[in-house]
Design an enzyme around this catalytic site. Structure first.
Site, PDB file in Angstrom:
ATOM      1  N   HIS A  56       0.530 -46.994   6.634  1.00  0.00           N
ATOM      2  CA  HIS A  56       0.517 -47.097   8.091  1.00  0.00           C
ATOM      3  C   HIS A  56       1.642 -46.076   8.631  1.00  0.00           C
ATOM      4  O   HIS A  56       2.265 -45.701   7.744  1.00  0.00           O
ATOM      5  CB  HIS A  56       0.156 -48.390   8.633  1.00  0.00           C
ATOM      6  CG  HIS A  56       1.699 -49.250   8.216  1.00  0.00           C
ATOM      7  ND1 HIS A  56       1.907 -49.782   6.963  1.00  0.00           N
ATOM      8  CD2 HIS A  56       2.485 -49.755   8.871  1.00  0.00           C
ATOM      9  CE1 HIS A  56       3.054 -50.238   6.971  1.00  0.00           C
ATOM     10  NE2 HIS A  56       3.404 -50.527   8.439  1.00  0.00           N
ATOM     11  N   HIS A  58       4.239 -47.089  10.494  1.00  0.00           N
ATOM     12  CA  HIS A  58       5.688 -47.387  11.125  1.00  0.00           C
ATOM     13  C   HIS A  58       6.785 -46.503  10.206  1.00  0.00           C
ATOM     14  O   HIS A  58       6.518 -46.214   8.917  1.00  0.00           O
ATOM     15  CB  HIS A  58       5.559 -48.834  10.725  1.00  0.00           C
ATOM     16  CG  HIS A  58       4.980 -49.902  11.539  1.00  0.00           C
ATOM     17  ND1 HIS A  58       4.644 -50.888  11.416  1.00  0.00           N
ATOM     18  CD2 HIS A  58       4.551 -49.349  12.924  1.00  0.00           C
ATOM     19  CE1 HIS A  58       4.040 -51.506  12.763  1.00  0.00           C
ATOM     20  NE2 HIS A  58       3.866 -50.361  13.333  1.00  0.00           N
ATOM     21  N   ASP A  60       9.432 -47.418   8.998  1.00  0.00           N
ATOM     22  CA  ASP A  60       9.837 -47.808   7.591  1.00  0.00           C
ATOM     23  C   ASP A  60       9.098 -47.421   6.403  1.00  0.00           C
ATOM     24  O   ASP A  60       9.249 -47.905   5.306  1.00  0.00           O
ATOM     25  CB  ASP A  60      10.494 -49.279   7.719  1.00  0.00           C
ATOM     26  CG  ASP A  60       9.409 -50.202   7.885  1.00  0.00           C
ATOM     27  OD1 ASP A  60       8.369 -50.010   8.645  1.00  0.00           O
ATOM     28  OD2 ASP A  60       9.405 -51.290   7.425  1.00  0.00           O
ATOM     29  N   HIS A  61       7.949 -46.813   6.653  1.00  0.00           N
ATOM     30  CA  HIS A  61       7.003 -46.493   5.616  1.00  0.00           C
ATOM     31  C   HIS A  61       6.712 -44.928   5.659  1.00  0.00           C
ATOM     32  O   HIS A  61       6.106 -44.512   4.542  1.00  0.00           O
ATOM     33  CB  HIS A  61       5.569 -47.238   5.715  1.00  0.00           C
ATOM     34  CG  HIS A  61       5.737 -48.680   5.655  1.00  0.00           C
ATOM     35  ND1 HIS A  61       5.249 -49.306   4.306  1.00  0.00           N
ATOM     36  CD2 HIS A  61       6.327 -49.553   6.378  1.00  0.00           C
ATOM     37  CE1 HIS A  61       5.503 -50.601   4.431  1.00  0.00           C
ATOM     38  NE2 HIS A  61       6.036 -50.902   5.802  1.00  0.00           N
ATOM     39  N   HIS A 115      -1.983 -55.461  11.238  1.00  0.00           N
ATOM     40  CA  HIS A 115      -0.655 -55.026  11.466  1.00  0.00           C
ATOM     41  C   HIS A 115      -0.435 -53.686  12.442  1.00  0.00           C
ATOM     42  O   HIS A 115       0.445 -53.597  13.300  1.00  0.00           O
ATOM     43  CB  HIS A 115       0.209 -54.788  10.229  1.00  0.00           C
ATOM     44  CG  HIS A 115       1.486 -54.475  10.126  1.00  0.00           C
ATOM     45  ND1 HIS A 115       2.481 -55.563  10.723  1.00  0.00           N
ATOM     46  CD2 HIS A 115       2.249 -53.396   9.901  1.00  0.00           C
ATOM     47  CE1 HIS A 115       3.620 -54.851  10.637  1.00  0.00           C
ATOM     48  NE2 HIS A 115       3.729 -53.511  10.122  1.00  0.00           N
ATOM     49  N   ASP A 134       1.569 -53.678   4.591  1.00  0.00           N
ATOM     50  CA  ASP A 134       2.197 -54.629   5.526  1.00  0.00           C
ATOM     51  C   ASP A 134       0.722 -55.561   5.914  1.00  0.00           C
ATOM     52  O   ASP A 134       1.140 -56.281   6.907  1.00  0.00           O
ATOM     53  CB  ASP A 134       2.936 -54.248   6.505  1.00  0.00           C
ATOM     54  CG  ASP A 134       4.602 -53.672   6.275  1.00  0.00           C
ATOM     55  OD1 ASP A 134       4.447 -53.729   5.175  1.00  0.00           O
ATOM     56  OD2 ASP A 134       5.094 -53.286   7.181  1.00  0.00           O
ATOM     57  N   HIS A 172       7.287 -55.303   1.524  1.00  0.00           N
ATOM     58  CA  HIS A 172       8.602 -56.056   1.839  1.00  0.00           C
ATOM     59  C   HIS A 172       8.872 -57.159   0.807  1.00  0.00           C
ATOM     60  O   HIS A 172       7.973 -57.822   0.457  1.00  0.00           O
ATOM     61  CB  HIS A 172       8.718 -56.450   3.334  1.00  0.00           C
ATOM     62  CG  HIS A 172       8.521 -55.205   4.477  1.00  0.00           C
ATOM     63  ND1 HIS A 172       9.784 -54.597   4.660  1.00  0.00           N
ATOM     64  CD2 HIS A 172       7.589 -54.650   4.844  1.00  0.00           C
ATOM     65  CE1 HIS A 172       9.252 -53.650   5.505  1.00  0.00           C
ATOM     66  NE2 HIS A 172       7.828 -53.659   5.492  1.00  0.00           N
TER      67      HIS A 172
END
Length: 256
Positions: A56, A58, A60-61, A115, A134, A172
């Site tokens: 996805h 975001h 942090d990915h 998410h 996530d 995570h």
């Protein structure tokens, strides 16, 4: 079996994973949270990056994609077609039902919106591994940010149908906090209590709590157990619609 998996921590609480096909030498990074951590993992394994499989959009990915493409100009970045405009450097957009090859290793793409609206996961059926991003965590699930809550419940239901022995890798390390919340929902669940104790011991020793297995999650994760009477009662909805039970629990977890 030519599939090999190497999980490593990055950022503050993310996990990256390298998927390696020893028959061809192909190696995919599942998401790219941080280029430096991916490069270190490649150095440790001696593998060469050929693909990045994004779950996805975001940050942090995907933050590591530009630097990894600069280091390996020929790599292929695969990700959700529905989020192509939000993922810089995407080479191939995929959707539900598509198949992605890493060397000879085949991953089925499953759409799991919730998410994010376009979130996808990668299921390496023959290798018995699910990279859930996530969507699904050990003893928890992702925060629902871009869809109705019921959409995430449908996505979790889809994942719950996969074989119980499937190894679940998530984006995570949230299992300690997830376990504490889960115990407020099902304090009498013996499997959950055992898992919660194991999780505390693993983290105290500096070890990861992932991967988990789908069968363990089905027995202990309240977000997969919304049809179970004890979980429905804990949500204040005895005999209630599982999607409504999920919504109550997810909102409660948001406030925890």
């Amino acid at each position: 079996m030519t599939a090999h998996f190497h999980q490593f921590p990055c950022r503050s609480d993310n996990y990256g994973v390298l998927v390696h096909d020893s028959a061809t030498g192909s190696t995919a990074a599942i998401d790219a949270p941080e280029a430096g951590a991916v490069l270190k993992a490649l150095e440790e394994t001696g593998w060469t990056l050929t693909d990045i499989l994004v779950t996805h959009h975001h940050a942090d990915h995907v933050d590591g994609i530009p630097a990894l493409k600069a280091k390996f100009p020929r790599i292929r970045v695969v990700g959700p077609a529905a989020e192509a405009a939000k993922i810089g450097g995407l080479d191939l957009g995929v959707k539900e039902g598509d198949e992605v090859l890493v060397g000879h290793l085949a991953a089925k793409v499953l759409a799991t919106p919730g998410h994010t609206a376009g979130h996808i996961v990668y299921w390496f059926e023959e290798a018995g591994a699910l990279f859930a991003g996530d969507t699904l965590f050990s003893l928890g699930c992702g925060r629902v940010m871009e869809t109705p809550l019921a959409t995430m419940w449908d996505s979790l239901l889809k994942l719950s149908q996969l074989p119980g022995e499937t190894q679940v890798y998530a984006g995570h390390e949230y299992t300690v906090s997830n376990a504490r919340f889960a115990l407020t929902v099902e304090p009498g669940n013996a499997v959950l209590k055992e898992r919660a104790g194991e999780v505390e011991r693993l983290r105290a020793a500096g070890h990861p709590t992932l991967p988990t297995t789908l069968s363990l999650e089905l027995a202990a994760n309240p977000f997969l157990r919304c049809a179970v009477p004890a979980v429905q009662a804990a949500a204040g909805l005895p005999g209630g619609d599982p999607a409504a039970v999920f919504a109550v629990l997810r909102e409660r977890k948001n406030r925890a």
